[in-house]
Design a protein around this motif. Sequence first.
Motif, PDB file in Angstrom:
ATOM      1  N   ASP A 135       5.012   6.394  11.474  1.00  0.00           N
ATOM      2  CA  ASP A 135       6.347   5.829  11.304  1.00  0.00           C
ATOM      3  C   ASP A 135       7.080   6.375  10.082  1.00  0.00           C
ATOM      4  OD1 ASP A 135       5.949   4.321  13.546  1.00  0.00           O
ATOM      5  OD2 ASP A 135       5.438   2.477  12.462  1.00  0.00           O
ATOM      6  N   ALA A 136       6.361   6.985   9.159  1.00  0.00           N
ATOM      7  CA  ALA A 136       6.970   7.468   7.912  1.00  0.00           C
ATOM      8  C   ALA A 136       7.853   8.687   8.175  1.00  0.00           C
ATOM      9  CB  ALA A 136       5.879   7.836   6.918  1.00  0.00           C
ATOM     10  N   PRO A 137       8.902   8.845   7.359  1.00  0.00           N
ATOM     11  CA  PRO A 137       9.728  10.046   7.483  1.00  0.00           C
ATOM     12  C   PRO A 137       8.906  11.297   7.150  1.00  0.00           C
ATOM     13  CG  PRO A 137      10.492   8.647   5.671  1.00  0.00           C
ATOM     14  CD  PRO A 137       9.372   7.941   6.347  1.00  0.00           C
ATOM     15  N   PRO A 138       9.266  12.446   7.726  1.00  0.00           N
ATOM     16  CA  PRO A 138       8.455  13.663   7.544  1.00  0.00           C
ATOM     17  C   PRO A 138       8.295  14.100   6.088  1.00  0.00           C
ATOM     18  CG  PRO A 138      10.146  13.999   9.210  1.00  0.00           C
ATOM     19  CD  PRO A 138      10.375  12.659   8.628  1.00  0.00           C
ATOM     20  N   GLN A 139       9.337  13.937   5.272  1.00  0.00           N
ATOM     21  CA  GLN A 139       9.235  14.409   3.890  1.00  0.00           C
ATOM     22  C   GLN A 139       8.308  13.523   3.062  1.00  0.00           C
ATOM     23  OE1 GLN A 139      12.047  13.278   5.244  1.00  0.00           O
ATOM     24  NE2 GLN A 139      13.053  11.824   3.899  1.00  0.00           N
ATOM     25  N   ALA A 159      -7.035   8.146   5.518  1.00  0.00           N
ATOM     26  CA  ALA A 159      -7.140   8.692   6.874  1.00  0.00           C
ATOM     27  C   ALA A 159      -7.891  10.025   6.863  1.00  0.00           C
ATOM     28  CB  ALA A 159      -5.760   8.860   7.488  1.00  0.00           C
ATOM     29  N   ALA A 160      -7.621  10.847   5.854  1.00  0.00           N
ATOM     30  CA  ALA A 160      -8.324  12.130   5.748  1.00  0.00           C
ATOM     31  C   ALA A 160      -9.817  11.909   5.502  1.00  0.00           C
ATOM     32  CB  ALA A 160      -7.716  12.969   4.632  1.00  0.00           C
ATOM     33  N   MET A 217       0.842  -1.181   0.000  1.00  0.00           N
ATOM     34  CA  MET A 217       0.000   0.000   0.000  1.00  0.00           C
ATOM     35  C   MET A 217       0.882   1.238   0.000  1.00  0.00           C
ATOM     36  SD  MET A 217      -2.986  -0.825   2.712  1.00  0.00           S
ATOM     37  CE  MET A 217      -3.262  -2.545   2.987  1.00  0.00           C
ATOM     38  N   LYS A 218       0.504   2.169  -0.800  1.00  0.00           N
ATOM     39  CA  LYS A 218       1.260   3.414  -0.865  1.00  0.00           C
ATOM     40  C   LYS A 218       0.888   4.303   0.311  1.00  0.00           C
ATOM     41  CE  LYS A 218       1.797   3.618  -5.858  1.00  0.00           C
ATOM     42  NZ  LYS A 218       1.552   4.421  -7.050  1.00  0.00           N
ATOM     43  N   LEU A 219       1.873   5.040   0.772  1.00  0.00           N
ATOM     44  CA  LEU A 219       1.651   5.935   1.901  1.00  0.00           C
ATOM     45  C   LEU A 219       0.651   7.041   1.535  1.00  0.00           C
ATOM     46  CD1 LEU A 219       2.475   6.508   4.805  1.00  0.00           C
ATOM     47  CD2 LEU A 219       4.255   7.996   3.920  1.00  0.00           C
ATOM     48  N   GLU A 233      -4.094   0.888  11.250  1.00  0.00           N
ATOM     49  CA  GLU A 233      -2.807   0.608  10.617  1.00  0.00           C
ATOM     50  C   GLU A 233      -2.309   1.812   9.832  1.00  0.00           C
ATOM     51  OE1 GLU A 233      -0.785  -2.476   7.491  1.00  0.00           O
ATOM     52  OE2 GLU A 233      -2.412  -3.173   8.779  1.00  0.00           O
ATOM     53  N   ALA A 234      -3.227   2.534   9.192  1.00  0.00           N
ATOM     54  CA  ALA A 234      -2.841   3.718   8.422  1.00  0.00           C
ATOM     55  C   ALA A 234      -2.222   4.767   9.338  1.00  0.00           C
ATOM     56  CB  ALA A 234      -4.051   4.291   7.689  1.00  0.00           C
TER      57      ALA A 234
END
Length: 114
Positions: free
Chosen positions: A73-77, A10-11, A1-3, A66-67
């Motif tokens: 956990d994802a990097p900020p950029q 989530a939005a 799944m793509k971020l 999970e999302a």
Amino acid sequence: MKLAHLVRFAALAEELHFPRTAEKLGIPLASLYTTIDKLEEEVGQPLVSRTPPTRLTPAGVLLLDEAHARIADAPPQATAAPKAQGGKAKASKGKGRAPIVKGQPKPYKKRQGR
């Protein structure tokens, strides 16, 4: 799944309204629908009940947890909005007429009188 798909999901789960979510994210409504369809295809179950009122299905609630974890956990950029691409559109330089045939005057041009 793509971020990016998870961020959009989530939005949508926050807003529970497709048009407002698309406007908030700054994306076309059709793109949001396509993203949710792709996520539902990956999961194999419907995530959102699209009949009014819009609400999450039990599978959608599980994916939302999970999302949120993956987004945290994802990097900020990775979660930043993409930059606009492309430049200024340029007009064509053509005159919009048929190619010139040797020996004939240009269409819609009057010949100069002597």
